[in-house]
Design a protein around this motif. Structure first.
Motif, mmCIF file in Angstrom:
data_model
loop_
_atom_site.group_PDB
_atom_site.id
_atom_site.type_symbol
_atom_site.label_atom_id
_atom_site.label_comp_id
_atom_site.label_asym_id
_atom_site.label_seq_id
_atom_site.Cartn_x
_atom_site.Cartn_y
_atom_site.Cartn_z
ATOM 1 N N GLY A 14 0.846 -1.208 0.000
ATOM 2 C CA GLY A 14 0.000 0.000 0.000
ATOM 3 C C GLY A 14 0.871 1.244 0.000
ATOM 4 N N LEU A 61 -9.181 -7.550 -0.114
ATOM 5 C CA LEU A 61 -7.991 -6.691 0.002
ATOM 6 C C LEU A 61 -7.571 -6.516 1.465
ATOM 7 N N THR A 112 -7.920 11.043 3.374
ATOM 8 C CA THR A 112 -7.289 10.417 2.206
ATOM 9 C C THR A 112 -8.396 10.022 1.215
HETATM 10 N N1 NAP Z 1 -7.873 6.733 5.402
HETATM 11 C C1 NAP Z 1 -8.387 6.418 6.576
HETATM 12 O O1 NAP Z 1 -9.247 7.117 7.133
HETATM 13 C C2 NAP Z 1 -7.901 5.200 7.297
HETATM 14 C C3 NAP Z 1 -8.230 5.037 8.651
HETATM 15 C C4 NAP Z 1 -7.824 3.893 9.322
HETATM 16 C C5 NAP Z 1 -7.109 2.912 8.663
HETATM 17 N N2 NAP Z 1 -6.806 3.102 7.336
HETATM 18 C C6 NAP Z 1 -6.081 2.008 6.652
HETATM 19 O O2 NAP Z 1 -4.800 2.470 6.275
HETATM 20 C C7 NAP Z 1 -4.400 1.836 5.044
HETATM 21 C C8 NAP Z 1 -4.028 2.891 4.017
HETATM 22 O O3 NAP Z 1 -5.153 3.753 3.839
HETATM 23 P P1 NAP Z 1 -5.075 5.026 2.875
HETATM 24 O O4 NAP Z 1 -6.168 5.935 3.278
HETATM 25 O O5 NAP Z 1 -3.679 5.546 2.816
HETATM 26 O O6 NAP Z 1 -5.484 4.350 1.492
HETATM 27 P P2 NAP Z 1 -5.133 4.697 -0.034
HETATM 28 O O7 NAP Z 1 -4.486 6.029 -0.157
HETATM 29 O O8 NAP Z 1 -6.383 4.448 -0.803
HETATM 30 O O9 NAP Z 1 -4.047 3.579 -0.396
HETATM 31 C C9 NAP Z 1 -4.409 2.263 -0.603
HETATM 32 C C10 NAP Z 1 -3.169 1.508 -1.063
HETATM 33 O O10 NAP Z 1 -3.513 0.129 -1.262
HETATM 34 C C11 NAP Z 1 -2.939 -0.275 -2.493
HETATM 35 N N3 NAP Z 1 -3.648 -1.394 -3.108
HETATM 36 C C12 NAP Z 1 -4.962 -1.464 -3.426
HETATM 37 N N4 NAP Z 1 -5.235 -2.663 -3.988
HETATM 38 C C13 NAP Z 1 -4.054 -3.336 -4.040
HETATM 39 C C14 NAP Z 1 -3.683 -4.616 -4.515
HETATM 40 N N5 NAP Z 1 -4.572 -5.471 -5.020
HETATM 41 N N6 NAP Z 1 -2.387 -4.981 -4.409
HETATM 42 C C15 NAP Z 1 -1.464 -4.134 -3.887
HETATM 43 N N7 NAP Z 1 -1.771 -2.930 -3.393
HETATM 44 C C16 NAP Z 1 -3.052 -2.535 -3.484
HETATM 45 C C17 NAP Z 1 -3.042 0.974 -3.357
HETATM 46 O O11 NAP Z 1 -2.152 0.909 -4.454
HETATM 47 P P3 NAP Z 1 -2.606 0.548 -5.947
HETATM 48 O O12 NAP Z 1 -4.102 0.756 -6.044
HETATM 49 O O13 NAP Z 1 -1.829 1.509 -6.782
HETATM 50 O O14 NAP Z 1 -2.185 -0.870 -6.137
HETATM 51 C C18 NAP Z 1 -2.594 2.020 -2.361
HETATM 52 O O15 NAP Z 1 -1.198 2.030 -2.304
HETATM 53 C C19 NAP Z 1 -5.580 0.953 4.643
HETATM 54 O O16 NAP Z 1 -5.382 -0.363 5.102
HETATM 55 C C20 NAP Z 1 -6.759 1.596 5.367
HETATM 56 O O17 NAP Z 1 -7.817 0.706 5.593
HETATM 57 C C21 NAP Z 1 -7.171 4.211 6.652
#
Ligand code: NAP
Length: 257
Positions: A15, A111, A188
């Motif tokens: 990610g 995922l 995000t």
């Molecule tokens: N944003 C929030 O409010 C929040 C809160 C709590 C926890 N989180 C957790 O923190 C983590 C990151 O969140 P974020 O907000 O930074 O999300 P994001 O910006 O949407 O990033 C998601 C990442 O996952 C990768 N990804 C998606 N499908 C994939 C696949 N099949 N294989 C490899 N990589 C894949 C994407 O890359 P590609 O699509 O380019 O492959 C991207 O790098 C997640 O687990 C999320 O649940 C987020």
């Protein structure tokens, strides 16, 4: 020689092209840590790798276990042993009980849960063989308690919190530590579809990354923040259900959502 800011030489991040894990990758690289960055092939991943001599891209799909195994083998051959595996690839899909998006549910579970265990299965054998390593799994505060609109995301994050508990117990005494990271709302693209009225205590990706990197070197089992949301959701989780459901309903009503 100045003491290193972080206790890791090589960190593998899935990610890594995303908001939070990309920020973590950049911060680690700025401190001289070697980052192996994994996401599916994209300009975003390439740009991240081009941003620092300390970041190298290892494109892979976390839904494909063999791609992750090859990526890990390549990382360890080229960069050395992975000290920390940060499994951060994840997604959010809205959940409407009157119009259930089955595809969104299945994709989120795949995922957020399969993607994590695939990463664990790829990184753990070499860590066990070395009797050292650290697995950090991205969960979410919404894994603590059911919440309207969160049927897909919450269920997947509850699953990884449970998985992390099992791993922690089973890996005791092996030299491999487990941390589950449960942030609240981060600004995000992941949660762009979430009703803004329901987002509380939203933080920036910079603040989120900083908080994670402040705590992770101490290898705690759990990193959860902000504390107001953590405290509320843990209380809801621990209340008798006859109380917790009315509390959540009132809370949602008070938010005007
Ligand atoms: N944003 C929030 O409010 C929040 C809160 C709590 C926890 N989180 C957790 O923190 C983590 C990151 O969140 P974020 O907000 O930074 O999300 P994001 O910006 O949407 O990033 C998601 C990442 O996952 C990768 N990804 C998606 N499908 C994939 C696949 N099949 N294989 C490899 N990589 C894949 C994407 O890359 P590609 O699509 O380019 O492959 C991207 O790098 C997640 O687990 C999320 O649940 C987020």
């Amino acid at each position: 020689m100045a003491e290193a800011k972080y206790p890791w030489r090589v960190v593998w991040i899935t990610g890594a092209s995303g908001a939070i894990c990309g920020e973590i990758a950049r911060r680690l690289a700025a401190a001289g840590v070697t980052v192996a960055a994994t996401a599916r092939p994209s300009g975003r991943l390439d740009a991240l790798a081009a941003s620092s001599e300390h970041i190298k891209a290892y494109p892979a799909d976390v839904l494909k276990p063999e791609e992750l195994r090859s990526a890990v083998a390549k990382i360890e051959a080229e960069l050395g042993p992975i000290d920390l595996a940060l499994l951060g690839a994840g997604m959010y899909a809205p959940f409407d009980v009157r119009n259930i998006d089955l595809d969104g549910f299945h994709r989120s579970m795949a995922l957020n849960v399969d993607g994590v265990i695939n990463g664990v299965a790829a990184a753990l054998p070499a860590m066990l063989a070395r009797n050292q390593g650290h697995l950090a799994i991205m969960g979410s505060l919404f894994g603590y308690a059911g919440w309207p609109g969160n049927g897909s995301y919450g269920a997947s994050k509850a699953a990884v919190i449970n998985l992390a508990e099992s791993l922690k117990l089973e890996l005791h005494g092996t030299g491999v530590d487990v941390t589950v990271i449960n942030p609240g709302f981060v600004d995000t693209p992941l949660n762009a579809a979430y009703d803004p009225k329901k987002k509380l205590f939203v933080m920036t990706k910079e603040r989120c990354a900083r908080k994670i990197l402040e705590k992770l070197p101490k290898r705690p089992y759990e990193i959860a923040f902000p504390m107001q949301v953590e405290g509320f959701l843990k209380t809801v989780r621990d209340l008798p259900r006859a109380l917790s459901f009315p509390v959540v309903r009132r809370f949602i009503k008070a938010m005007g959502a």
